[in-house]
Design an enzyme around this catalytic site. Structure first.
Site, PDB file in Angstrom:
ATOM      1  N   TYR A 177       0.791  -1.233   0.000  1.00 29.43           N
ATOM      2  CA  TYR A 177       0.000   0.000   0.000  1.00 29.43           C
ATOM      3  C   TYR A 177       0.823   1.282   0.000  1.00 29.43           C
ATOM      4  O   TYR A 177       0.254   2.368  -0.052  1.00 29.43           O
ATOM      5  CB  TYR A 177      -0.951  -0.002   1.203  1.00 29.43           C
ATOM      6  CG  TYR A 177      -1.901  -1.176   1.181  1.00 29.43           C
ATOM      7  CD1 TYR A 177      -2.932  -1.239   0.253  1.00 29.43           C
ATOM      8  CD2 TYR A 177      -1.759  -2.235   2.063  1.00 29.43           C
ATOM      9  CE1 TYR A 177      -3.796  -2.322   0.212  1.00 29.43           C
ATOM     10  CE2 TYR A 177      -2.619  -3.324   2.039  1.00 29.43           C
ATOM     11  CZ  TYR A 177      -3.629  -3.359   1.108  1.00 29.43           C
ATOM     12  OH  TYR A 177      -4.480  -4.433   1.068  1.00 29.43           O
ATOM     13  N   HIS A 207      -8.155   1.875  -6.237  1.00 28.83           N
ATOM     14  CA  HIS A 207      -7.463   0.905  -5.381  1.00 28.83           C
ATOM     15  C   HIS A 207      -5.974   1.172  -5.466  1.00 28.83           C
ATOM     16  O   HIS A 207      -5.435   1.348  -6.566  1.00 28.83           O
ATOM     17  CB  HIS A 207      -7.759  -0.530  -5.819  1.00 28.83           C
ATOM     18  CG  HIS A 207      -9.195  -0.881  -5.728  1.00 28.83           C
ATOM     19  ND1 HIS A 207      -9.811  -1.162  -4.523  1.00 28.83           N
ATOM     20  CD2 HIS A 207     -10.159  -0.949  -6.677  1.00 28.83           C
ATOM     21  CE1 HIS A 207     -11.086  -1.403  -4.746  1.00 28.83           C
ATOM     22  NE2 HIS A 207     -11.326  -1.273  -6.040  1.00 28.83           N
ATOM     23  N   ASN A 241     -12.521   4.468  -2.488  1.00 27.66           N
ATOM     24  CA  ASN A 241     -11.723   3.256  -2.330  1.00 27.66           C
ATOM     25  C   ASN A 241     -12.484   2.422  -1.305  1.00 27.66           C
ATOM     26  O   ASN A 241     -12.339   2.631  -0.102  1.00 27.66           O
ATOM     27  CB  ASN A 241     -10.309   3.562  -1.851  1.00 27.66           C
ATOM     28  CG  ASN A 241      -9.462   2.310  -1.737  1.00 27.66           C
ATOM     29  OD1 ASN A 241      -9.974   1.199  -1.712  1.00 27.66           O
ATOM     30  ND2 ASN A 241      -8.153   2.507  -1.653  1.00 27.66           N
TER      31      ASN A 241
END
Length: 145
Positions: free
Chosen positions: A23, A101, A75
């Site tokens: 991430y 995303h 998201n």
């Protein structure tokens, strides 16, 4: 003034420390700050909301309809693969939205490959990290101008 709402789903409050190899290192505060600045520069009001609770995200979508929000960036995180209720809320308010995303959901576990949102979204950006949010915002700004 045009208005955009950015919705962040569960666990995104942990960005910056949660699995940075997937991430990235940017915090949610940093992402939101960059988006707000970009929108301000374009003369657009942008607000951000994050919740780990499905009901709170649904309520935020309902409120967006009342507040006459022009566009949503969402998201849905893990709700991408599970939340028919959040999908129904977005359909009900009929506000155009872009699904974002950070990771490429199609290169991850099989259960992450299905989205309940993609077929009703204006567009989907997946796998470009935090740049995905900015690209979504830039596309919306062009459309709203």
């Amino acid at each position: 003034m045009k208005k955009i709402l950015v919705l962040h789903g569960p666990n995104l409050n942990l960005l910056g420390s949660r699995e940075p190899s997937i991430y990235g290192h940017a915090s949610l505060t940093e992402i939101n700050g960059d988006l707000i600045q970009e929108a301000d520069n374009a003369g657009i009001r942008l607000s951000c909301f994050q919740s780990n609770a499905e009901a709170e995200l649904i309520q935020a979508v309902h409120q967006a309809g009342i507040d006459k929000i022009n566009y949503i960036i969402i998201n849905p995180a893990a709700f991408t693969h599970t939340s028919i209720a959040l999908r129904d809320a977005l359909s009900a308010v009929a506000i155009p939205f872009i699904e974002v995303h950070l990771s490429n959901i199609f290169s991850r576990e099989t259960f992450r490959h299905h989205s309940y949102f993609s077929d009703i979204a204006v567009g989907v950006i997946s796998g470009l990290g935090t740049k995905g949010y900015l690209l979504a915002l830039q596309a919306i700004i062009k459309e709203l101008k």
